[in-house]
Motif scaffolding. Sequence first.
Motif, PDB file in Angstrom:
ATOM      1  N   TYR A  58       0.798  -1.223   0.000  1.00 27.49           N
ATOM      2  CA  TYR A  58       0.000   0.000   0.000  1.00 27.49           C
ATOM      3  C   TYR A  58       0.835   1.280   0.000  1.00 27.49           C
ATOM      4  O   TYR A  58       0.277   2.380   0.045  1.00 27.49           O
ATOM      5  N   SER A 301     -12.269  -2.533   3.386  1.00 22.16           N
ATOM      6  CA  SER A 301     -11.232  -3.102   2.532  1.00 22.16           C
ATOM      7  C   SER A 301     -11.683  -4.337   1.768  1.00 22.16           C
ATOM      8  O   SER A 301     -10.918  -4.879   0.970  1.00 22.16           O
ATOM      9  N   HIS A 304     -12.303  -1.783  -1.057  1.00 24.32           N
ATOM     10  CA  HIS A 304     -11.202  -0.833  -1.238  1.00 24.32           C
ATOM     11  C   HIS A 304      -9.884  -1.492  -0.840  1.00 24.32           C
ATOM     12  O   HIS A 304      -9.315  -1.187   0.210  1.00 24.32           O
ATOM     13  N   TYR A 305      -9.400  -2.401  -1.682  1.00 25.02           N
ATOM     14  CA  TYR A 305      -8.244  -3.210  -1.289  1.00 25.02           C
ATOM     15  C   TYR A 305      -7.022  -3.048  -2.190  1.00 25.02           C
ATOM     16  O   TYR A 305      -5.955  -3.556  -1.884  1.00 25.02           O
ATOM     17  N   LEU A 309      -6.432   2.098  -2.555  1.00 22.49           N
ATOM     18  CA  LEU A 309      -7.615   1.916  -1.714  1.00 22.49           C
ATOM     19  C   LEU A 309      -8.896   2.108  -2.511  1.00 22.49           C
ATOM     20  O   LEU A 309      -9.876   2.707  -2.053  1.00 22.49           O
ATOM     21  N   GLN A 357     -11.167   5.281  -5.378  1.00 18.87           N
ATOM     22  CA  GLN A 357     -10.148   5.443  -4.344  1.00 18.87           C
ATOM     23  C   GLN A 357     -10.672   6.434  -3.295  1.00 18.87           C
ATOM     24  O   GLN A 357     -11.558   7.241  -3.580  1.00 18.87           O
TER      25      GLN A 357
END
Length: 456
Positions: A58, A301, A304-305, A309, A357
């Motif tokens: 990330y 998540s 949004h992974y 994100l 995002q």
Amino acid sequence: MTKFNTVYIAFIGLLAGTIFFSCTDTVIEGTNELDFELKNAIRASAEFATGSPDLDFYILPDENDLASIPQDLDGNPLSEVKVQLGKFLFYETGVAVDAINPSGIGTYSCASCHIPSAGFRPGTFQGIADGGVGYGINGENRLKDLNYNEDDMDTQDARALSLLNVAYVKNTFWNGQFGANDANVGTEDLWSEELGNHVNAEDLHALEAQNIEGVHAHRMNINKEMADEFGYTALFDEAFPEYPESERYNQRTMSLAISAYIRTLLSNKAPFQDWLKGDYSAMSYEEKQGALLFFGKANCSTCHYNQNLGSNEFHALGVNDMHMIPSFSTDVNDFRNLGRGGFTKREEDNYRFKVPQVYNMKDTPFYFHGSSVRSIEELVEYFNDGVKENPNVPDENMSSKFEPLNLTVAEKQNLVKFLEFSLRDPDLERYQPSELGSGQCFPNADIQSQVDLGCF
């Protein structure tokens, strides 16, 4: 006590000590354990996304580290000079030469609807390029040019998506219609000039395909004479040496330069990014609790992974459309109200919209494709309740991931803090130029905007 337990306890003590002394004196008791727990939650999300529990997944690259930024190596490889050219052209009001009304010529730019200080979104609920006047403080006073008929305005029929971290987006637009690959494999028969996504046939990445159509749709253009006048000719020459001179200064090369620039728009200075890089004091105790909710109980998540994100998934959340509020040139029958289904023509895709995002959401108070939610607190409450607001969305189309979260008041507050502060890069204006080659005002150059911006 066994030798193993002794060694294990010593290791945990050393780890806790290392984390403690890396933090500031304001660290709250229990933060060390929270950091450890949060790391595990993020690793689980990374493993879900990639199959590998890599905490670094990330971490966004530096905007100047072009080799680390996702790009179309065949269709539009990044270079410093191409990015620099795109940076000028993105804000250049001088290229707004195809405005429908003479009063609109030279008055708007890409940045009219993607303002850095607004998180690269419009400063108001609906983006207006050609046919708009005014700016305000953060783009919130963009209004209709009285010389325009409403149908002639270049407006967004859905809330304009942020351009932050779009380098990681596989298929662009709320319905994902741009890009030849990923979700659009098998949709070739739906690529058309009417939708503007016929450029997918060139096997371009989504961002490049969208912007080739975008500069045309948003009535922008450039030629050799303009490039000479604005002082951009040398940049075009260095950025596109593979193009013959007769084809080097036009809408296509302009769009490719703009795409290159947009790929470098990364929210890598957000506190969450600093935390990922080892600064465990970058987020407050409450923000870390919110992050743990994001990657855990709140189920954020699960959609949004990806690195930005966001994800390339499409979900029906039952939110209202833009036409349900006072807005320009929107209609109940607009195919875009159907989201992915408006493109694929499949009933099961109706009302499913792309997962965006979530960095810098605090910069403007408008959320979802219809701008129906006006604060992050309200956004969290909507997901926590798990109840649709749009009666036109059939229950059978609703996402299986949209269900009540049962968060406590304190948990909702902490999640809001994570979304508002931890995911906000405070220095997005570093991405805009100090002045344009044309010398004009930006992001808008109409008289009212010049007054608002103080750039006569």
